[in-house]
Design a protein around this motif. Structure first.
Motif, mmCIF file in Angstrom:
data_model
loop_
_atom_site.group_PDB
_atom_site.id
_atom_site.type_symbol
_atom_site.label_atom_id
_atom_site.label_comp_id
_atom_site.label_asym_id
_atom_site.label_seq_id
_atom_site.Cartn_x
_atom_site.Cartn_y
_atom_site.Cartn_z
ATOM 1 N N UNK A 176 11.941 90.875 91.831
ATOM 2 C CA UNK A 176 12.396 92.147 91.257
ATOM 3 C C UNK A 176 11.184 92.812 90.600
ATOM 4 N N UNK A 177 10.645 93.783 91.273
ATOM 5 C CA UNK A 177 9.365 94.369 90.867
ATOM 6 C C UNK A 177 9.584 95.546 89.912
ATOM 7 N N UNK A 178 8.956 95.449 88.758
ATOM 8 C CA UNK A 178 9.050 96.481 87.729
ATOM 9 C C UNK A 178 7.872 97.444 87.874
ATOM 10 N N UNK A 179 8.151 98.740 87.731
ATOM 11 C CA UNK A 179 7.097 99.742 87.739
ATOM 12 C C UNK A 179 7.227 100.655 86.537
ATOM 13 N N UNK A 180 6.180 100.747 85.742
ATOM 14 C CA UNK A 180 6.181 101.561 84.526
ATOM 15 C C UNK A 180 5.277 102.768 84.740
ATOM 16 N N UNK A 181 5.852 103.953 84.660
ATOM 17 C CA UNK A 181 5.075 105.188 84.786
ATOM 18 C C UNK A 181 4.617 105.638 83.401
ATOM 19 N N UNK A 182 3.312 105.627 83.205
ATOM 20 C CA UNK A 182 2.751 105.968 81.906
ATOM 21 C C UNK A 182 2.258 104.716 81.215
ATOM 22 N N UNK A 183 0.974 104.655 80.936
ATOM 23 C CA UNK A 183 0.393 103.442 80.349
ATOM 24 C C UNK A 183 -0.283 103.732 79.022
ATOM 25 N N UNK A 184 0.374 104.576 78.219
ATOM 26 C CA UNK A 184 -0.039 104.731 76.836
ATOM 27 C C UNK A 184 0.487 103.562 76.015
ATOM 28 N N UNK A 185 0.630 103.753 74.727
ATOM 29 C CA UNK A 185 1.061 102.665 73.850
ATOM 30 C C UNK A 185 2.417 102.117 74.258
ATOM 31 N N UNK A 186 3.369 103.003 74.541
ATOM 32 C CA UNK A 186 4.717 102.565 74.894
ATOM 33 C C UNK A 186 4.708 101.872 76.255
ATOM 34 N N UNK A 187 4.037 102.475 77.222
ATOM 35 C CA UNK A 187 4.002 101.903 78.559
ATOM 36 C C UNK A 187 3.328 100.547 78.598
ATOM 37 N N UNK A 188 2.240 100.403 77.880
ATOM 38 C CA UNK A 188 1.538 99.115 77.865
ATOM 39 C C UNK A 188 2.397 98.035 77.218
ATOM 40 N N UNK A 189 3.063 98.383 76.125
ATOM 41 C CA UNK A 189 3.927 97.405 75.465
ATOM 42 C C UNK A 189 5.086 97.005 76.374
ATOM 43 N N UNK A 190 5.694 97.994 77.009
ATOM 44 C CA UNK A 190 6.833 97.725 77.889
ATOM 45 C C UNK A 190 6.413 96.870 79.082
ATOM 46 N N UNK A 191 5.319 97.254 79.724
ATOM 47 C CA UNK A 191 4.851 96.502 80.889
ATOM 48 C C UNK A 191 4.500 95.066 80.510
ATOM 49 N N UNK A 192 3.837 94.898 79.386
ATOM 50 C CA UNK A 192 3.456 93.561 78.968
ATOM 51 C C UNK A 192 4.649 92.653 78.718
ATOM 52 N N UNK A 193 5.712 93.216 78.167
ATOM 53 C CA UNK A 193 6.902 92.409 77.886
ATOM 54 C C UNK A 193 7.634 92.028 79.173
ATOM 55 N N UNK A 194 7.676 92.932 80.134
ATOM 56 C CA UNK A 194 8.291 92.579 81.421
ATOM 57 C C UNK A 194 7.473 91.500 82.128
ATOM 58 N N UNK A 195 6.168 91.630 82.082
ATOM 59 C CA UNK A 195 5.323 90.617 82.715
ATOM 60 C C UNK A 195 5.535 89.257 82.055
ATOM 61 N N UNK A 196 5.705 89.252 80.732
ATOM 62 C CA UNK A 196 5.928 87.997 80.022
ATOM 63 C C UNK A 196 7.262 87.351 80.413
ATOM 64 N N UNK A 197 8.214 88.166 80.859
ATOM 65 C CA UNK A 197 9.494 87.644 81.315
ATOM 66 C C UNK A 197 9.441 87.119 82.753
ATOM 67 N N UNK A 198 8.309 87.318 83.410
ATOM 68 C CA UNK A 198 8.140 86.789 84.756
ATOM 69 C C UNK A 198 8.364 87.783 85.872
ATOM 70 N N UNK A 199 8.564 89.059 85.538
ATOM 71 C CA UNK A 199 8.738 90.075 86.577
ATOM 72 C C UNK A 199 7.369 90.539 87.093
#
Length: 311
Positions: A136-159
């Motif tokens: 299940x591939x996650x894609x985050x549009x926008x890599x400012x503070x919010x995007x980086x935090x969100x992407x990092x947490x999904x990656x930590x969950x194994x996505x």
């Protein structure tokens, strides 16, 4: 006493903002939208969706602070005074709320919770097919503070997690794409699309029929950025065709969302009233206080925004 600070917002956090600002600055001449007093005394404006032309009526304003991490609500005012620095808040509390919102809706979709809720209502014991997290591939549009935090947490969950941004960025554990050339490749590998982009001239209407068609069939969409990114008719058509399996929408082209809008009753849409992240005076105030001190001392400001680009 230094110049006045005006709190220009219809939200009810004015009392809290006065308290946290005085804790960091000492006594302040704090004004609210309903009690601005002598406008010549106002040197700092804390604003969220201010009435057009109001800030321009403060002849001695020296600093404009966006009460949100986005500034499109300010730049929409074509009478905004030129030459006055605009800064945005950096609010770890708001950032955390936003990632929570994305994770909640993504997991709800990933684990088929709506289908199980329907089975419960029908009193049916009906296990659904399981999709492995690594598929299940996650894609985050926008890599400012919010995007980086969100992407990092999904990656930590194994996505498997990727991000797309206007310019190239490199993040540990995140596959990154950028620019027009990278957008189609980013969308093609994304099963759950999360929008946290700022709203600018370049991003308005970015999520149109072509963009939704570029996603894998059955992709899920979460918008917690700005409604102006989305062409509503294109999203509704993609939902109706099954190209998009569902959407969690917190922001809209018109807010509040009109009562006759199809999103309210669409069976594949979840609507929330722009609550994915709320500015928290406790966590947002340190940066605001620091910038006010810097402004008064003639020092460089933090988190300034270029009005021409919206960043």
């Amino acid at each position: 006493m230094a110049g006045a600070i005006a709190y220009i917002s219809r939200d009810t956090d004015g009392v809290h903002w006065k308290k946290v600002l005085e804790a960091g600055l000492g006594p302040v001449d704090f004004r609210t939208l309903d009690n601005l007093g002598d406008k010549e005394r106002i040197e700092v404006v804390l604003a969220w969706k201010p009435p057009a032309g109001l800030i321009a009526s403060f002849p001695n304003v020296k600093l404009i602070v966006s009460l949100g991490m986005g500034v499109d609500h300010l730049l929409a005012d074509d009478r905004l005074p030129t030459g006055v620095p605009i800064v945005r808040i950096m609010d770890d509390g708001l950032v955390g709320q936003m990632s929570e919102y994305a994770i909640y809706w993504a997991l709800r979709h990933h684990r088929e919770i709506d289908k199980y809720a329907a089975s419960q209502r029908a009193r049916q014991w009906k296990p659904e097919d399981f999709v492995d997290t690594i598929h299940r591939r996650i894609g985050v549009m926008g890599l400012g503070s919010i995007g980086q935090d969100t992407a990092g947490k999904f990656a930590a969950l194994g996505f498997p997690t990727a991000g797309w941004s206007r310019t190239a960025k490199s993040l540990p554990g995140i596959e990154t794409f950028h620019g027009t050339d990278g957008l189609a490749r980013f969308l093609a590998r994304t099963d759950i699309l999360i929008d946290v982009l700022p709203l600018t001239r370049d991003t308005r209407g970015l999520l149109d029929a072509k963009a939704f068609a570029a996603l894998p069939k059955g992709a899920y969409f979460i918008n917690m950025a700005r409604g102006g990114h989305v062409v509503d008719e294109a999203l509704l058509a993609a939902l109706d065709s099954g190209q998009i399996s569902g959407a969690a929408l917190d922001v809209f082209n018109v807010e509040p969302l009109p009562q006759d809008h199809p999103y309210w009753t669409h069976p594949k849409v979840q609507v929330t009233p722009h609550i994915a992240g709320a500015t928290n005076p406790r966590t947002a105030s340190p940066g605001v206080i620091e910038n006010i001190k810097r402004m008064r001392a003639g020092q460089p400001l933090l988190h300034t925004v270029d009005p021409k680009t919206g960043y």
